[in-house]
Design a protein around this motif. Structure first.
Motif, short mmCIF file in Angstrom:
data_model
loop_
_atom_site.label_atom_id
_atom_site.label_comp_id
_atom_site.label_asym_id
_atom_site.label_seq_id
_atom_site.Cartn_x
_atom_site.Cartn_y
_atom_site.Cartn_z
N SER A 54 26.15 -8.06 25.01
CA SER A 54 26.02 -6.66 24.44
C SER A 54 25.30 -5.82 25.39
O SER A 54 24.48 -6.42 25.94
CB SER A 54 25.49 -6.53 23.09
N LYS A 55 25.57 -4.49 25.17
CA LYS A 55 24.79 -3.67 26.14
C LYS A 55 23.33 -3.51 25.79
O LYS A 55 23.11 -3.64 24.70
CB LYS A 55 25.44 -2.16 26.21
N PHE A 56 22.54 -3.03 26.76
CA PHE A 56 21.24 -3.12 26.39
C PHE A 56 20.89 -1.56 26.13
O PHE A 56 21.76 -0.54 26.40
CB PHE A 56 20.26 -3.33 27.83
N PRO A 57 19.81 -1.23 25.35
CA PRO A 57 19.65 -0.07 24.84
C PRO A 57 19.51 0.88 26.05
O PRO A 57 18.97 0.52 27.41
CB PRO A 57 18.28 -0.02 24.37
N GLN A 58 20.04 2.15 25.92
CA GLN A 58 19.96 3.42 26.91
C GLN A 58 18.84 4.35 26.30
O GLN A 58 19.21 4.79 25.16
CB GLN A 58 21.19 3.96 27.00
N ILE A 59 17.97 4.89 26.81
CA ILE A 59 17.07 5.80 26.47
C ILE A 59 17.11 7.07 27.27
O ILE A 59 17.24 7.15 28.39
CB ILE A 59 15.56 5.24 26.80
N GLN A 60 17.20 8.19 26.37
CA GLN A 60 17.23 9.28 26.83
C GLN A 60 16.07 10.39 26.19
O GLN A 60 16.02 10.14 25.05
CB GLN A 60 18.71 10.22 26.76
N ILE A 61 15.16 10.95 27.11
CA ILE A 61 14.08 11.72 26.36
C ILE A 61 14.06 13.10 27.00
O ILE A 61 14.63 13.32 27.94
CB ILE A 61 12.64 10.92 26.87
N GLN A 62 14.19 13.92 25.99
CA GLN A 62 14.24 15.32 26.46
C GLN A 62 13.33 16.25 25.84
O GLN A 62 12.76 16.04 24.54
CB GLN A 62 15.56 16.12 25.70
N GLU A 63 12.56 17.29 26.72
CA GLU A 63 11.54 18.00 26.14
C GLU A 63 12.26 19.04 25.40
O GLU A 63 13.15 19.86 25.89
CB GLU A 63 10.60 18.49 27.27
N MET A 64 11.93 19.58 24.32
CA MET A 64 12.43 20.80 23.37
C MET A 64 11.43 21.70 23.24
O MET A 64 10.66 21.44 22.21
CB MET A 64 13.12 20.08 21.94
N GLY A 65 11.24 22.78 24.07
CA GLY A 65 10.26 23.61 23.97
C GLY A 65 8.92 23.21 24.21
O GLY A 65 8.69 22.15 24.96
N SER A 66 7.86 24.02 23.88
CA SER A 66 6.58 23.47 24.45
C SER A 66 5.69 22.34 23.75
O SER A 66 4.70 22.07 24.19
CB SER A 66 5.83 24.75 24.44
N SER A 67 6.40 22.15 22.52
CA SER A 67 5.55 21.25 21.68
C SER A 67 6.31 20.11 21.08
O SER A 67 5.87 19.44 19.99
CB SER A 67 4.84 21.83 20.63
N SER A 68 7.53 19.85 21.52
CA SER A 68 8.35 18.62 20.94
C SER A 68 8.95 17.96 22.03
O SER A 68 9.51 18.63 22.94
CB SER A 68 9.23 19.11 19.69
N VAL A 69 9.27 16.76 21.56
CA VAL A 69 10.17 15.59 22.61
C VAL A 69 11.21 14.92 21.56
O VAL A 69 10.97 14.71 20.49
CB VAL A 69 9.13 14.71 23.26
#
Length: 145
Positions: A54-69
């Motif tokens: 099975s596929k391994f986890p794919q991680i995507q991280i995005q910053e949303m504004g000045s105080s959230s991810v």
């Protein structure tokens, strides 16, 4: 020989009364049971091989504004473990989880979405640190398999 056949008969699951069955019928039933166990073992091996591939986890991280991810994790078969470890890692980083959800995409894909409030730390620094730790976790998981 009779004692050995009786012992073999006692090891079989009791679907019918075999006490009255003839010795050849008991041996046929034992042979059929062993064949069914072998077929079941083969199915389980195929399922295991499929899960291991099975596929391994794919991680995507995005910053949303000045105080959230926002962290999106596309997992394979072991989504509960991945979710728990991701939450544990975020807790270790003292990240404030604003919202966490998951959705089942298909048989072997679960999308985990976690919204973080970065608080006073710079979102760039926080996202980079979390990304580094999550990617290390995924790499370690690949080495185990």
């Amino acid at each position: 020989m009779k004692a050995l056949c009786s012992k073999l008969n006692s090891l079989l699951p009791h679907h019918t009364s075999r006490e009255a069955a003839s010795l050849p019928d008991q041996l046929d039933e034992a042979a059929n049971y062993i064949k069914s166990l072998k077929a079941n073992l083969e199915r389980m091996k195929e399922k295991k091989d499929g899960l291991m591939g099975s596929k391994f986890p794919q991680i995507q991280i995005q910053e949303m504004g000045s105080s959230s991810v926002v962290i999106a994790v596309n997992t394979g078969f072991n989504s509960q473990f991945i979710f728990n470890e991701t939450i544990r890692l975020l807790h270790d980083e003292r990240a404030e989880i604003a919202n966490a959800s998951f959705s089942v995409v298909d048989d072997d894909t679960v999308l985990l979405t976690i919204h973080l409030s970065t608080g006073e730390a710079s979102p760039d620094y926080r996202a980079a640190r979390i990304s580094e730790r999550l990617n290390k976790f995924v790499q370690d998981a690949r080495c185990i398999q």
